[in-house]
Design a protein around this motif. Structure first.
Motif, PDB file in Angstrom:
ATOM      1  N   PHE A 332       0.831  -1.217   0.000  1.00  0.00           N
ATOM      2  CA  PHE A 332       0.000   0.000   0.000  1.00  0.00           C
ATOM      3  C   PHE A 332       0.856   1.253   0.000  1.00  0.00           C
ATOM      4  CE2 PHE A 332      -2.028   3.470   2.436  1.00  0.00           C
ATOM      5  CZ  PHE A 332      -3.064   3.757   1.550  1.00  0.00           C
ATOM      6  N   ALA A 333       0.405   2.253  -0.769  1.00  0.00           N
ATOM      7  CA  ALA A 333       1.019   3.587  -0.744  1.00  0.00           C
ATOM      8  C   ALA A 333      -0.095   4.633  -0.765  1.00  0.00           C
ATOM      9  CB  ALA A 333       1.953   3.786  -1.935  1.00  0.00           C
ATOM     10  N   GLN A 334       0.089   5.708  -0.002  1.00  0.00           N
ATOM     11  CA  GLN A 334      -0.935   6.741   0.101  1.00  0.00           C
ATOM     12  C   GLN A 334      -1.184   7.411  -1.254  1.00  0.00           C
ATOM     13  OE1 GLN A 334      -2.828   7.487   2.720  1.00  0.00           O
ATOM     14  NE2 GLN A 334      -3.869   9.211   1.728  1.00  0.00           N
ATOM     15  N   TRP A 358       5.273  15.229  -4.607  1.00  0.00           N
ATOM     16  CA  TRP A 358       6.223  14.317  -5.262  1.00  0.00           C
ATOM     17  C   TRP A 358       6.762  13.259  -4.304  1.00  0.00           C
ATOM     18  CZ3 TRP A 358       6.455  13.494 -10.179  1.00  0.00           C
ATOM     19  CH2 TRP A 358       6.023  14.486 -11.059  1.00  0.00           C
ATOM     20  N   LYS A 359       6.807  13.549  -3.028  1.00  0.00           N
ATOM     21  CA  LYS A 359       7.259  12.550  -2.070  1.00  0.00           C
ATOM     22  C   LYS A 359       6.305  11.353  -2.052  1.00  0.00           C
ATOM     23  CE  LYS A 359       8.696  11.998   2.775  1.00  0.00           C
ATOM     24  NZ  LYS A 359       7.792  10.891   3.121  1.00  0.00           N
ATOM     25  N   LEU A 360       5.005  11.652  -1.984  1.00  0.00           N
ATOM     26  CA  LEU A 360       4.012  10.577  -2.001  1.00  0.00           C
ATOM     27  C   LEU A 360       4.010   9.851  -3.345  1.00  0.00           C
ATOM     28  CD1 LEU A 360       0.949  12.151  -0.120  1.00  0.00           C
ATOM     29  CD2 LEU A 360       2.636  10.518   0.744  1.00  0.00           C
ATOM     30  N   GLU A 401      -3.919  13.177 -11.264  1.00  0.00           N
ATOM     31  CA  GLU A 401      -3.611  12.854 -12.657  1.00  0.00           C
ATOM     32  C   GLU A 401      -2.114  12.596 -12.832  1.00  0.00           C
ATOM     33  OE1 GLU A 401      -3.710  15.411 -16.656  1.00  0.00           O
ATOM     34  OE2 GLU A 401      -5.730  14.852 -15.941  1.00  0.00           O
ATOM     35  N   VAL A 402      -1.282  13.429 -12.218  1.00  0.00           N
ATOM     36  CA  VAL A 402       0.164  13.222 -12.287  1.00  0.00           C
ATOM     37  C   VAL A 402       0.542  11.910 -11.614  1.00  0.00           C
ATOM     38  CG1 VAL A 402       2.422  14.128 -11.604  1.00  0.00           C
ATOM     39  CG2 VAL A 402       0.632  15.694 -12.397  1.00  0.00           C
ATOM     40  N   LEU A 403      -0.059  11.644 -10.465  1.00  0.00           N
ATOM     41  CA  LEU A 403       0.191  10.380  -9.765  1.00  0.00           C
ATOM     42  C   LEU A 403      -0.097   9.191 -10.668  1.00  0.00           C
ATOM     43  CD1 LEU A 403       0.522   8.503  -7.226  1.00  0.00           C
ATOM     44  CD2 LEU A 403      -1.937   8.873  -6.848  1.00  0.00           C
ATOM     45  N   MET A 404      -1.253   9.191 -11.305  1.00  0.00           N
ATOM     46  CA  MET A 404      -1.644   8.060 -12.150  1.00  0.00           C
ATOM     47  C   MET A 404      -0.719   7.911 -13.349  1.00  0.00           C
ATOM     48  SD  MET A 404      -5.764   8.671 -11.908  1.00  0.00           S
ATOM     49  CE  MET A 404      -6.609   8.568 -10.323  1.00  0.00           C
TER      50      MET A 404
END
Length: 455
Positions: A332-334, A358-360, A401-404
């Motif tokens: 799991f990641a937040q 960016w850390k997450l 959106e950037v995360l995905m």
């Protein structure tokens, strides 16, 4: 009003109206009506303030998640089944909000205008079906004005259409604090004033001022007689005078919980599935990454008037762990944090919520690279989908959106699950991942339903 503080009234939480309509299954609407009726009677309630059937006309509408659809025919079919089932349990439905309450912003002051054709073809069919086919016992007038007059005192809406054309003989009530006058409202079909900002009950529009209006001859006694008849008619139909034979109800039974699960499972919409990526065969993989705030967030207890004190709520991560934790490694990641805040009556807390953490994201990319398959649970929450305010835009908040996009670069075997009750822009995502699943807010069984759908 305020919270009662009870600890014995936890209820079954179903997916909301948009999810129910997405099933296209009146049998599920009927079952939901049965369950809600049984739980209302168990708690000795006489009227349930629903269903909400306003047409979804703007993608930014704050209460879109509560309503059913932009399609009048679909709304009509689902509503009739829901009402018949609910009222079979001796609980009156209150169909709302009559009419054209399609935004939360300035809902208590906006004056809605439309052509007669739009009114007849788009806005009225659901309410007509609710009354003429469903037999709804009560109707709730909306906050807004319609063609210059408040809905709670609108002669054309209430006397001409609702009473005369639809043949409605039940109770027309206001939404809370939605009465504005005494004489005009009394003469134009309103039966019951519900809630007000006026502290002394004797000063409510339909309290002391109505008695005075009758005494002065400004409101005929025959009008009061009609209102009493309408109220008594509902009381008789719900067996309020026959308690020994009235439905006793039941609460949070396994059957109720199964009904909530069935609605959540059937509501999900598979938006994209390139190469038949879904379902995932968890017996053939050794690891899965679960990413996103919505993997662990509970949604039943928010949204203002739609919030439910659920007996329990299974999150997606919890369900995946329970179902597959013994056979695969779950990482799991937040992924992203909730940056928004909520204040009733304002959507300002939705602003400045596009920060990219960016850390997450780096943590999420790391677990994605260590896993065979990735499931990102994104979307919205009830800081956005809520009564009392509309959304500012259709963007995915919190830098999702950037995360995905970054996670998909690290692991192309990525599924995006959107948990939301109203539209969001997905153009920056659909070409980056093979599968996108829209799951709405799934109620108390949301996680279990999603774990089964994905597998």
């Amino acid at each position: 009003w305020n919270y009662s503080g009870l600890t014995t009234d936890s209820a079954t939480c179903f997916p909301p109206g948009t999810a129910l309509a997405a099933t296209w299954n009146p049998a599920l609407a009927y079952k939901q009506g049965v369950v809600l009726g049984e739980e209302a009677r168990y708690r000795k309630k006489d009227v349930l303030l629903g269903p909400g059937i306003n047409i979804i006309r703007s993608p930014l509408g704050g209460r879109n998640f509560e309503y059913m659809s932009e399609d009048p025919l679909l709304i009509s079919k689902m509503t009739v089944a829901y009402i018949k089932a609910l009222q079979s349990k001796d609980v009156a439905a209150s169909v709302k909000h009559w009419i054209a309450n399609n935004q939360e912003t300035h809902r208590d002051s906006v004056d809605v205008s439309m052509s007669e054709r739009a009114l007849r073809e788009i806005y009225l069919p659901g309410f007509k079906a609710a009354v003429t086919e469903g037999g709804a016992y009560t109707v709730m007038a909306a906050y807004n004005k319609f063609r210059g007059d408040w809905c709670s005192e609108n002669e054309y809406l209430n006397k001409q259409i609702l009473r005369k054309e639809f043949g409605f003989k039940g109770v027309l009530m206001t939404d809370w604090a939605a009465a504005h006058t005494t004489i005009k409202a009394a003469l134009n079909g309103l039966d019951l004033e519900m809630g007000t900002d006026i502290k002394d009950y004797n000063d409510w529009y339909f309290a002391g001022p109505l008695i005075k209006a009758v005494q002065e001859g400004k409101v005929p006694l025959s009008v009061i007689d009609e209102k009493v008849e309408n109220v008594l008619r509902v009381m008789f139909k719900t067996k309020m005078f026959d308690e020994p034979i009235r439905e006793k109800g039941k609460m949070n039974t396994p059957e109720h919980q199964q009904a909530a699960y069935n609605s959540a499972a059937e509501a999900a919409v598979l938006l994209q599935n390139k190469g038949g990526f879904l379902p995932i065969d968890f017996n053939r993989i050794k690891s899965v990454a679960v990413i996103g705030d919505n993997a662990t967030r509970k949604h039943c207890g928010a949204g203002l008037s739609s919030e439910i004190k659920a007996l329990y709520e299974i999150t997606p991560l919890q369900a995946i762990q329970q179902k597959f934790g013994s056979i695969i490694k779950i990482n799991f990641a937040q992924g992203y944090d909730k940056q928004s805040t909520f204040k009733e009556g304002s959507n300002k807390g939705q602003g400045n919520t596009d920060k990219v953490d960016w850390k997450l994201i780096q943590e999420a990319v790391k677990v994605a690279g260590e896993s065979e398959v990735v499931i990102i649970f994104g979307g919205l929450n009830h800081d956005f989908d809520t009564e009392s305010s509309d959304k500012q835009n259709m963007d995915l908040p919190y830098g999702q959106e950037v995360l995905m996009q970054e996670v998909a670069k690290a692991n192309p075997n990525t599924v995006v699950v959107i948990i939301a009750g109203s539209p969001v822009k997905l153009s920056g995502i659909v070409n980056r991942v093979p599968a996108v699943l829209w799951s709405w807010y799934g109620g108390m069984e949301a996680g279990n339903a999603l774990a089964d759908i994905l597998s």
